[in-house]
Design a protein around this motif. Sequence first.
Motif, mmCIF file in Angstrom:
data_model
loop_
_atom_site.group_PDB
_atom_site.id
_atom_site.type_symbol
_atom_site.label_atom_id
_atom_site.label_comp_id
_atom_site.label_asym_id
_atom_site.label_seq_id
_atom_site.Cartn_x
_atom_site.Cartn_y
_atom_site.Cartn_z
ATOM 1 N N GLY A 147 0.768 -1.255 0.015
ATOM 2 C CA GLY A 147 -0.155 0.034 0.066
ATOM 3 C C GLY A 147 0.783 1.190 -0.242
ATOM 4 N N ARG A 148 0.461 2.311 -0.761
ATOM 5 C CA ARG A 148 1.512 3.456 -1.037
ATOM 6 C C ARG A 148 0.760 4.554 -0.257
ATOM 7 N NH1 ARG A 148 6.287 3.230 -1.813
ATOM 8 N NH2 ARG A 148 6.500 4.344 -3.792
ATOM 9 N N SER A 149 -0.101 4.459 0.628
ATOM 10 C CA SER A 149 -0.635 5.755 1.191
ATOM 11 C C SER A 149 0.319 6.423 1.965
ATOM 12 C CB SER A 149 -2.008 5.402 2.142
ATOM 13 O OG SER A 149 -1.390 4.320 3.096
ATOM 14 N N ASP A 150 1.713 6.143 2.339
ATOM 15 C CA ASP A 150 2.630 6.770 3.042
ATOM 16 C C ASP A 150 3.766 7.190 2.329
ATOM 17 O OD1 ASP A 150 1.202 6.825 5.422
ATOM 18 O OD2 ASP A 150 2.148 4.999 6.167
ATOM 19 N N VAL A 151 3.726 7.184 0.913
ATOM 20 C CA VAL A 151 4.669 7.640 -0.139
ATOM 21 C C VAL A 151 5.258 9.002 0.194
ATOM 22 C CG1 VAL A 151 3.393 8.018 -2.048
ATOM 23 C CG2 VAL A 151 5.822 7.284 -2.290
ATOM 24 N N GLY A 152 4.490 9.799 0.550
ATOM 25 C CA GLY A 152 5.062 11.200 0.619
ATOM 26 C C GLY A 152 5.918 11.251 2.055
ATOM 27 N N LEU A 153 5.435 10.461 3.137
ATOM 28 C CA LEU A 153 6.228 10.556 4.279
ATOM 29 C C LEU A 153 7.690 9.840 3.984
ATOM 30 C CD1 LEU A 153 6.047 10.775 7.295
ATOM 31 C CD2 LEU A 153 4.803 8.611 7.422
ATOM 32 N N TYR A 154 7.522 8.833 3.152
ATOM 33 C CA TYR A 154 8.862 7.965 3.019
ATOM 34 C C TYR A 154 9.949 9.223 2.221
ATOM 35 C CZ TYR A 154 5.678 3.873 3.269
ATOM 36 O OH TYR A 154 4.931 2.918 3.583
ATOM 37 N N ALA A 155 9.088 9.964 1.120
ATOM 38 C CA ALA A 155 10.161 10.752 0.513
ATOM 39 C C ALA A 155 10.777 11.693 1.714
ATOM 40 C CB ALA A 155 9.298 11.493 -0.389
ATOM 41 N N GLU A 156 10.073 12.122 2.582
ATOM 42 C CA GLU A 156 10.553 13.031 3.377
ATOM 43 C C GLU A 156 11.408 12.585 4.364
ATOM 44 O OE1 GLU A 156 7.740 15.770 5.904
ATOM 45 O OE2 GLU A 156 6.062 14.836 4.603
ATOM 46 N N LEU A 157 11.354 11.155 4.873
ATOM 47 C CA LEU A 157 12.449 10.565 5.636
ATOM 48 C C LEU A 157 13.405 10.344 4.716
ATOM 49 C CD1 LEU A 157 9.676 8.039 7.334
ATOM 50 C CD2 LEU A 157 11.019 10.049 8.342
ATOM 51 N N VAL A 158 13.352 9.823 3.635
ATOM 52 C CA VAL A 158 14.714 9.863 2.834
ATOM 53 C C VAL A 158 15.426 11.060 2.974
ATOM 54 C CG1 VAL A 158 15.386 9.413 0.495
ATOM 55 C CG2 VAL A 158 13.693 7.755 1.309
ATOM 56 N N GLU A 159 14.774 11.985 2.672
ATOM 57 C CA GLU A 159 15.517 13.502 2.651
ATOM 58 C C GLU A 159 16.185 13.780 3.634
ATOM 59 O OE1 GLU A 159 12.891 16.640 0.920
ATOM 60 O OE2 GLU A 159 13.875 17.875 1.970
ATOM 61 N N ILE A 160 15.675 13.586 4.929
ATOM 62 C CA ILE A 160 16.304 13.836 6.264
ATOM 63 C C ILE A 160 17.733 12.830 6.190
ATOM 64 C CG2 ILE A 160 16.222 13.266 8.785
ATOM 65 C CD1 ILE A 160 13.130 14.072 8.444
ATOM 66 N N ILE A 161 17.462 11.448 5.915
ATOM 67 C CA ILE A 161 18.593 10.563 6.013
ATOM 68 C C ILE A 161 19.609 10.892 5.283
ATOM 69 C CG2 ILE A 161 19.285 8.061 5.873
ATOM 70 C CD1 ILE A 161 16.305 7.300 6.391
ATOM 71 N N GLU A 162 19.279 11.548 3.865
ATOM 72 C CA GLU A 162 20.631 11.791 2.923
ATOM 73 C C GLU A 162 21.189 13.072 3.399
ATOM 74 O OE1 GLU A 162 18.069 11.983 -0.895
ATOM 75 O OE2 GLU A 162 18.963 9.991 -1.506
ATOM 76 N N ARG A 163 20.867 13.679 4.372
ATOM 77 C CA ARG A 163 21.681 14.728 4.815
ATOM 78 C C ARG A 163 22.928 14.094 5.374
ATOM 79 N NH1 ARG A 163 17.238 17.478 8.155
ATOM 80 N NH2 ARG A 163 15.712 17.846 6.497
ATOM 81 N N HIS A 164 22.863 12.800 5.703
ATOM 82 C CA HIS A 164 23.869 12.276 6.691
ATOM 83 C C HIS A 164 24.786 11.038 5.596
ATOM 84 C CE1 HIS A 164 22.546 14.292 10.021
ATOM 85 N NE2 HIS A 164 21.525 14.267 9.701
#
Length: 140
Positions: free
Chosen positions: A12-29
């Motif tokens: 289910g893809r209802s949280d895909v926008g949230l995944y993108a936000e979390l990926v962005e945070i992790i990519e800072r490190h």
Amino acid sequence: MDVFFSGSIRGGRSDVGLYAELVEIIERHGTVLTEHVGVEDIEAKEEAEGLSDADIHDQDVAWLRQADCLVAEVSTPSLGVGYEIARAVEGETPVLCLYRPAADHDLSAMIRGSDAISVLEYETPADVESELEAFVQRHR
Ligand SMILES: O=c1[nH]c(=O)n([C@H]2C[C@H](O)[C@@H](COP(=O)(O)O)O2)cc1CO
């Protein structure tokens, strides 16, 4: 530092926008090996690239072996995410699961009950940002 990010695709893809936000945070490190998990129409893209299920599985297992740690968003239950978590635990790769108690499903006992898995409860990415950053930094 390489991070494997897990999130539901066929579950289910209802949280895909949230995944993108979390990926962005992790990519800072560090490098997120699986940033495609946060891409809206990923299944169509994989199909256009001619990727079979075996290609997807084998690539993800190779990335799991390469990863320094695994971060999973587990609010939407997914067989693939559970499988990736289990393989990471077996390979002694540190695992952090992010779970929103407001979600429709209770978190599995197989995740919350495991000593090898850390679980952080949150509502928005901002709530979890500093602990997520600390986890990633700790396992570089
Ligand atoms: O197309 C895909 N690409 C892919 O990388 N995966 C991996 C990454 C995700 O963390 C996880 C999602 O599993 P599922 O599709 O069972 O929800 O599996 C899963 C699929 C589809 O099963």
